[in-house]
Design a protein around this motif. Structure first.
Motif, mmCIF file in Angstrom:
data_model
loop_
_atom_site.group_PDB
_atom_site.id
_atom_site.type_symbol
_atom_site.label_atom_id
_atom_site.label_comp_id
_atom_site.label_asym_id
_atom_site.label_seq_id
_atom_site.Cartn_x
_atom_site.Cartn_y
_atom_site.Cartn_z
ATOM 1 N N ALA A 179 -23.877 -7.209 21.895
ATOM 2 C CA ALA A 179 -23.283 -5.616 22.011
ATOM 3 C C ALA A 179 -21.941 -6.025 22.719
ATOM 4 N N SER A 180 -21.716 -6.890 23.163
ATOM 5 C CA SER A 180 -20.344 -7.249 23.698
ATOM 6 C C SER A 180 -19.608 -8.216 22.896
ATOM 7 N N SER A 181 -20.051 -8.599 21.493
ATOM 8 C CA SER A 181 -19.345 -9.369 20.815
ATOM 9 C C SER A 181 -18.604 -8.514 19.679
ATOM 10 N N SER A 182 -17.315 -9.188 19.171
ATOM 11 C CA SER A 182 -16.802 -8.329 18.324
ATOM 12 C C SER A 182 -16.620 -9.404 17.148
ATOM 13 N N LEU A 183 -16.601 -8.782 15.936
ATOM 14 C CA LEU A 183 -16.278 -9.440 14.704
ATOM 15 C C LEU A 183 -15.616 -8.771 13.804
ATOM 16 N N TYR A 184 -14.733 -8.795 13.371
ATOM 17 C CA TYR A 184 -13.940 -8.025 12.276
ATOM 18 C C TYR A 184 -12.792 -8.598 11.680
ATOM 19 N N PHE A 185 -12.301 -8.161 10.612
ATOM 20 C CA PHE A 185 -10.932 -8.768 9.867
ATOM 21 C C PHE A 185 -10.178 -7.457 9.393
ATOM 22 N N TYR A 186 -9.052 -7.654 9.359
ATOM 23 C CA TYR A 186 -7.938 -6.585 8.869
ATOM 24 C C TYR A 186 -7.091 -7.136 8.063
ATOM 25 N N ASP A 187 -6.519 -6.493 7.039
ATOM 26 C CA ASP A 187 -5.207 -6.886 6.299
ATOM 27 C C ASP A 187 -4.394 -5.936 6.296
ATOM 28 N N LEU A 188 -2.970 -6.187 6.144
ATOM 29 C CA LEU A 188 -1.875 -5.273 5.880
ATOM 30 C C LEU A 188 -0.890 -5.805 5.178
ATOM 31 N N ASN A 189 -0.700 -5.049 4.166
ATOM 32 C CA ASN A 189 0.186 -5.650 2.929
ATOM 33 C C ASN A 189 1.400 -4.381 2.843
ATOM 34 N N ALA A 190 2.726 -4.928 2.747
ATOM 35 C CA ALA A 190 3.746 -3.977 2.967
ATOM 36 C C ALA A 190 4.637 -4.447 1.855
ATOM 37 N N LYS A 191 5.385 -3.634 1.467
ATOM 38 C CA LYS A 191 6.445 -3.870 0.373
ATOM 39 C C LYS A 191 7.635 -3.007 -0.012
ATOM 40 N N ALA A 192 8.773 -3.469 -0.102
ATOM 41 C CA ALA A 192 9.867 -2.182 -0.267
ATOM 42 C C ALA A 192 10.771 -2.864 -1.547
ATOM 43 N N ASN A 193 11.256 -2.217 -2.061
ATOM 44 C CA ASN A 193 12.328 -2.465 -3.026
ATOM 45 C C ASN A 193 13.155 -1.429 -3.274
ATOM 46 N N TYR A 194 14.549 -2.125 -3.636
ATOM 47 C CA TYR A 194 15.567 -1.137 -3.688
ATOM 48 C C TYR A 194 16.504 -1.565 -4.796
ATOM 49 N N LYS A 195 17.173 -0.769 -5.641
ATOM 50 C CA LYS A 195 18.091 -1.298 -6.564
ATOM 51 C C LYS A 195 19.541 -0.882 -6.151
ATOM 52 N N PHE A 196 20.221 -2.007 -6.244
ATOM 53 C CA PHE A 196 21.834 -1.867 -5.985
ATOM 54 C C PHE A 196 22.581 -1.998 -7.095
ATOM 55 N N GLY A 197 22.734 -1.021 -8.085
ATOM 56 C CA GLY A 197 23.370 -1.041 -9.146
ATOM 57 C C GLY A 197 22.463 -1.405 -10.442
ATOM 58 N N GLU A 198 22.882 -1.673 -11.463
ATOM 59 C CA GLU A 198 22.094 -2.026 -12.635
ATOM 60 C C GLU A 198 21.665 -3.426 -12.779
ATOM 61 N N LYS A 199 22.374 -4.080 -11.825
ATOM 62 C CA LYS A 199 22.158 -5.589 -11.910
ATOM 63 C C LYS A 199 21.173 -6.307 -10.863
ATOM 64 N N ASP A 200 21.179 -5.732 -9.701
ATOM 65 C CA ASP A 200 20.455 -6.160 -8.689
ATOM 66 C C ASP A 200 19.652 -5.488 -8.033
ATOM 67 N N ARG A 201 18.437 -5.971 -7.739
ATOM 68 C CA ARG A 201 17.366 -5.515 -6.873
ATOM 69 C C ARG A 201 16.998 -6.373 -5.728
ATOM 70 N N VAL A 202 16.614 -5.794 -4.575
ATOM 71 C CA VAL A 202 15.899 -6.741 -3.504
ATOM 72 C C VAL A 202 14.777 -6.015 -3.360
ATOM 73 N N TYR A 203 13.830 -7.232 -3.176
ATOM 74 C CA TYR A 203 12.471 -6.811 -2.776
ATOM 75 C C TYR A 203 12.047 -7.433 -1.283
ATOM 76 N N LEU A 204 11.489 -6.647 -0.424
ATOM 77 C CA LEU A 204 10.961 -7.328 0.631
ATOM 78 C C LEU A 204 9.332 -7.032 0.813
ATOM 79 N N SER A 205 8.796 -8.121 0.781
ATOM 80 C CA SER A 205 7.266 -7.888 0.907
ATOM 81 C C SER A 205 6.710 -8.641 2.094
ATOM 82 N N GLY A 206 5.414 -8.270 2.571
ATOM 83 C CA GLY A 206 4.831 -9.118 3.749
ATOM 84 C C GLY A 206 3.431 -8.876 3.413
ATOM 85 N N TYR A 207 2.776 -9.825 4.125
ATOM 86 C CA TYR A 207 1.132 -9.598 4.393
ATOM 87 C C TYR A 207 0.677 -10.179 5.813
#
Lengths: 262, 776
Positions: free
Chosen positions: B286-314
């Motif tokens: 009862a005083s033990s713990s056992l778990y896991f979690y995940d977090l994924n995050a990502k964002a992208n943005y277009k700068f004009g027609e020729k450039d796009r930047v992505y930032l992602s993490g886990y």
């Protein structure tokens, strides 16, 4: 109430309902191999070397005794003695007297082959004290025995333990061993709680063994019972015997202390 | 050497430029209509020019250079409604395309009967592409969708034992798979000792597994590459979706960033199995713990027609603690910053900066003392990947990669040394891995296609200011030297060629052949059958040589029934060199000189893989059958006798069926049958001091019993409106409760000490589960 049943149901699903059953498997036939179980201690002799043979895994009953071998033990700082053949697979000494710091060589000549092993008897280590108490971390308090000894600093020490309940050796599913590989020169504590009750008198025997013998027990523990589960490639323990013989020849010292649980 | 490669690249560029003069280029992005997620591997064909087309890359980008004219484009993607677009192409232009997975969403017209035969006509062999939407329909244990487990239903990919996410591809080891999440290396893909993978399906878009010829842009593992791409997020509207399951819950939030110029997604998952421990009467549990979690995050943005930047993490973590005395936690963290740049409508560049960290912490408290041990591996990488779409028949890829690895065997903080007097931190190791590659896919006439790739890789072990030992065959140190920080101790390098050839017999069938050679500089040390968090990655060094593999394969690909069915047979033969094993009794934990404990050998693997897949209609799914062997040979194991590797499994069959009954109900089922993998059992026995010991005469000389299992699942859409969607998923794992052997051990008969017995342990029999999913 309904909610409780629901949670119980969930919990039951979660707990890995592992199930065990005895099964029938065909295992290969093997060529019998010499098995050595021999020791020399710092206590008065006679010392005994027991010789048997391996059998196929499912062969029932006792192991074949090796009766026709010639067995000698040489004290590298003393005499060589040929052990007396007791005609039941055991061979025993009459003259040798085990001395800490001495190195012993076992020679076995059997079936046209000769086998040797070398083991050094370390200096003894005393048990400082023994106590007992109740371990409260579990569901119900458990009687627990503590044995204390001080590991000598600066040298590698290897230990084996026996527990005797009312003077008879308690069964163990594996070899109880300890080394100062990771913890040197500190007071060590051995906790024991299996099969002991108030009213028992418990003896702790602390044996000092050499590295070769320790490695045998350590690698033997790796393949005992359920330890096989997680070992990717179980293999025969590291034996100090030559020429393919299995088992172990060990020179050890022994110190003991007794306590009455009341 | 590098100069030659660069010259070669320039040559290619100059040479092909001449061909492209009088053509115009159509380029753009293919997206999913509803969410704006870019689609990877979508196919663009030109109706008027049979055999001419383009495929979208990892960022959904395509480029197609053809002569000016009036054309009908056919755009298709598995599970989506194909789309026809008529276009009058006079000058080079941009065309972004949206596809829908639901015919009702189509405001425009035209559903075409045209189906893709790209599996027949491309040069890819030994490649498995999993669309996560499809993978999610396959039943899994506890209702936790898992792309790795779905992958093991494909031919040539196996897992050892139930609930193990470690996978083995074509006879290679579990550490011989390169697992990438948005290009970042994932060093430990499992949670809870392997029962779950770290990939949260809600955050994953697309998975490619290369088990045959690994494309030249990937390297560093000899067996396979699993390339996992995260979702980019909905760039049209803000949305939330999630699920509540028996042991875990998930929540995803996504939405646009600045009027369709970008998007973001954040997705999390946590198990709550440990909450049930609290119900336990056992106070320790009862005083033990056992778990896991995940977090994924990502964002992208277009700068004009020729450039796009992505930032992602886990970021994911497993945590276990017992009565506040012992606590361990482990997990991966990755981060990727990417910049897509279009130099011209034919030359695409992706630049990435990548960080990856796997760490394992172990803390203990003894009275007033406490200590913490940290170990793991950390990477920083830079990558430049160019994709040059010369013409529809010719695609050139080239690039550079550089990675700095830090290996942390054990760093101790706290009072451990005071407690032990002997254990000290083991110094970190550092290494630098580099690669340059070029590959070109081109057609030769109308029937032949070739893919030539060359990768040059190098690996340098760097000094850390400590003594470096050289060991002989028996693990005895023969020499030592001290290397200052960041000086070169030892460098390995090699040329790794890849060749793929496709011969189109007709529109529906082809023959393909491929060859590849590559090297692996990092090695995972583990002598356990389960995935444990403290398994250690070590670099190649003066003692440990790089692992090498050569693979030859030949395959026959055929589509049937108007491309409704895909069928393939692939055979392979693989040689493996400098494979690693351990000396008997090796102690790998806390050992500063682990290299002493290693022995080296060779291996080979061969097999045939049969695969039949139905892609369309109410009933979809596949049948796969693999026949294979994998063998190893070590001078120091049973005197050099050849023995089967643990993953040697002769027959493997999987059947997957997904049936859409109506708009409300869909069903799926999986059946798996395989013969036992190789295992070491004792042949004899003996006793020492009254303790029974097994006597072994060979390595992996026995077989586990055959395994089979049926899983079923049903999904009921409980509500579906434009604003809100929800469904309930019911599944049963191991429907007919077959007791499959998880392991077998040997012991004295507890009822009769004269006898010995074999005991089989089985894990999961008939595990039902239920999951509720929602989306708004």
């Amino acid at each position: 109430m309904k909610q409780k049943i629901f949670f119980l149901g969930l919990a039951a699903l979660l707990i890995f309902s592992s199930c065990q059953k005895v099964i029938t498997i065909d295992l290969n036939k093997t060529n019998p191999q010499l098995v050595v179980d021999g020791q020399i201690t710092d206590q008065p002799g006679p010392y005994i070397v027991k010789l048997t043979e391996t059998t196929d895994f499912f062969t029932p009953g006792a192991y074949p005794q090796i009766k026709g071998a010639i067995v000698t033990i040489t004290d590298l700082q003393g005499i060589t003695e040929t052990l007396q053949n007791m005609d039941n697979g055991t061979y025993q000494t009459a003259k040798l007297s085990g001395t800490p710091g001495h190195t012993y060589v076992l020679n076995i000549s059997y079936g046209g082959k000769s086998y040797t092993a070398t083991s050094s008897m370390p200096m003894p280590v005393d048990i400082d004290s023994m106590t007992y108490g109740w371990d409260l971390s579990g569901r119900r308090p458990r009687l627990t025995l503590h044995g204390y000894f001080t590991d000598p600093q600066g040298i590698n020490n290897y230990y084996r333990m026996h527990f005797l309940r009312n003077d008879s050796l308690m069964d163990s599913s594996n070899f109880l061993i300890y080394s100062d590989d990771k913890v040197d020169g500190k007071q060590a504590v051995i906790n024991y709680r299996r099969g002991i009750n108030i009213g028992d008198s418990i003896t702790l025997q602390l044996m000092c063994i050499d590295k070769g013998v320790y490695d045998f027990y350590r690698t033997a523990n790796d393949i005992l019972g359920r330890s096989q589960i997680t070992s990717a490639a179980p293999s025969n323990p590291l034996s100090n015997m030559s020429a393919g013989a299995v088992g172990c020849f060990t020179a050890y010292t022994i110190r003991q202390k007794k306590i009455l649980l009341q | 050497m590098k100069k030659t490669v660069i010259l070669l690249i320039l040559n290619f560029l100059a040479f092909y430029h001449g061909f492209a003069q009088n053509k115009v280029t159509l380029s753009g992005i293919v997206k999913e209509a509803k969410t704006g997620e870019t689609l990877i591997n979508a196919i663009i064909k030109v109706k008027e020019l049979p055999g001419t087309g383009a495929v979208t890359n990892e960022y959904g980008f395509y480029s197609l250079s053809i002569a000016p004219g009036k054309y009908t484009l056919i755009i298709s993607y598995v599970g989506f409604v194909s789309k026809n677009i008529e276009i009058n192409l006079n000058t080079s232009q941009k065309l972004n395309i949206e596809l829908s997975d639901d015919s009702r969403d189509l405001k425009e017209v035209v559903v075409t009967a045209e189906k893709a035969n790209s599996n027949v006509s491309n040069t890819k062999m030994g490649t498995v592409h999993l669309d996560v939407r499809e993978a999610n329909k396959v039943p899994v244990i506890f209702g936790e969708k898992d792309i790795i487990k779905t992958m093991t239903l494909m031919p040539g990919v196996i897992t050892l034992g139930e609930g193990n996410t470690g996978f083995y591809v074509r006879g290679g080891g579990a550490d011989q798979n390169l697992i990438l999440l948005d290009e970042a290396t994932v060093y430990n893909p499992s949670h809870l000792l392997g029962f779950f993978s770290i990939f949260n399906s809600d955050a994953i878009k697309d998975v490619n597994l290369f088990k045959g010829s690994i494309p030249a842009e990937y390297g560093g593992r000899v067996s396979s590459v699993m390339d996992v791409r995260m979702n980019d997020g909905n760039d049209k509207k803000f949305g939330v979706n999630g699920g509540i399951g028996l042991i875990a819950s998930r929540l995803t939030v996504e939405g646009p960033l600045g009027s369709e110029n970008g998007s973001f997604i954040v997705s999390g998952r946590r198990t709550y199995a440990d909450l049930f421990l609290k119900l336990s009467g056992n106070s320790q549990l009862a005083s033990s713990s056992l778990y896991f979690y995940d977090l994924n995050a990502k964002a992208n943005y277009k700068f004009g027609e020729k450039d796009r930047v992505y930032l992602s993490g886990y970021f994911g973590r497993d945590a276990f603690s017992s009565a506040n005395l012992i606590s361990t936690d482990w997990g991966n963290a990755t981060g990727t910053l990417r910049w897509n740049h279009l130099f011209t409508d034919k030359l695409f560049l992706n630049s990435s900066f990548i960080a990856s960290n796997y760490s394992y912490n172990n803390s203990r408290t003894f009275g007033a003392n406490s200590y913490n041990i940290n170990s793991g591996i950390r990477d920083y990488s830079l990558k430049e990947d160019f994709h040059y779409y010369i013409n529809p028949e010719n695609n050139l890829k080239f690039g550079l990669q550089s990675t700095y690895h830090t290996f942390v065997p054990a760093t101790i903080s706290g009072d451990l040394n005071a407690l032990s007097g002997k254990i000290n931190s083991i110094p970190n190791k550092y290494s630098w891995e580099n690669a340059a590659y070029i590959s070109d896919e081109f057609g030769v006439g109308s029937r032949w296609k070739m893919n030539l790739g060359l990768r040059f890789s190098s690996f340098s072990l760097l000094g850390n200011g400590h003594e470096v030992y050289t060991y002989d065959h028996n693990g005895v140190a023969t020499d030592s030297a001290n290397y200052a920080s960041n000086t070169f101790i030892h460098t390995y390098y090699g040329l790794e060629p890849r060749v793929g050839i496709t011969y189109l017999i007709n529109d529906e069938s082809s023959l393909k052949a491929s060859y590849f050679y590559n090297q692996q500089y990092l090695h995972l040390l583990s002598n356990s059958t389960i995935s444990t968090p403290n398994d250690l990655w070590v670099p190649s060094s003066n003692n440990v040589k790089p692992q090498q593999a050569q693979q030859y394969s030949i395959g026959y690909f055929r589509n049937l029934h108007d491309n409704d069915f895909e069928f393939s047979v692939e055979t392979y033969y693989k040689n493996l060199y400098n494979q690693i094993d351990y000396r008997t009794g090796a102690d790998l934990t806390f050992n500063p000189n682990v290299e002493q404990q290693l022995i080296y050998g060779t291996g080979k693997a061969y097999g045939a893989e049969f695969f039949l897949r139905k892609k369309t209609g109410k009933l979809t799914g596949w049948v796969s059958y693999t026949l294979s062997r994998t063998l190893r040979n070590f001078d120091d194991i049973y005197n050099g006798a050849t023995f089967p590797a643990r993953q040697d499994r002769i027959h493997t069959i999987s059947v997957v069926g997904i049936y859409e009954l109506n708009k409300k109900w869909s069903f799926s089922a999986t059946f798996v049958y395989y013969t036992g993998n190789a295992v070491t059992f004792p042949s004899g026995k003996y006793e020492v001091n009254g303790i029974l010991l097994d006597y072994y005469t060979e390595r992996n000389g026995y077989r586990m019993p055959a395994y089979h299992r049926l899983d079923i699942s049903a999904t009921c859409i409980t509500k579906k409106t434009d604003k809100f969607e929800s469904n309930l998923n019911f599944s049963i794992f191991n429907v007919y409760a077959h007791e499959n052997a998880y392991f077998i051990y040997f012991q004295k008969d507890p009822n009769n000490a004269n006898n010995t017995q074999a005991v089989q342990v089985s894990l999961f029999k008939f595990v039902p589960s239920i999951t509720y999913n929602f989306k708004f």
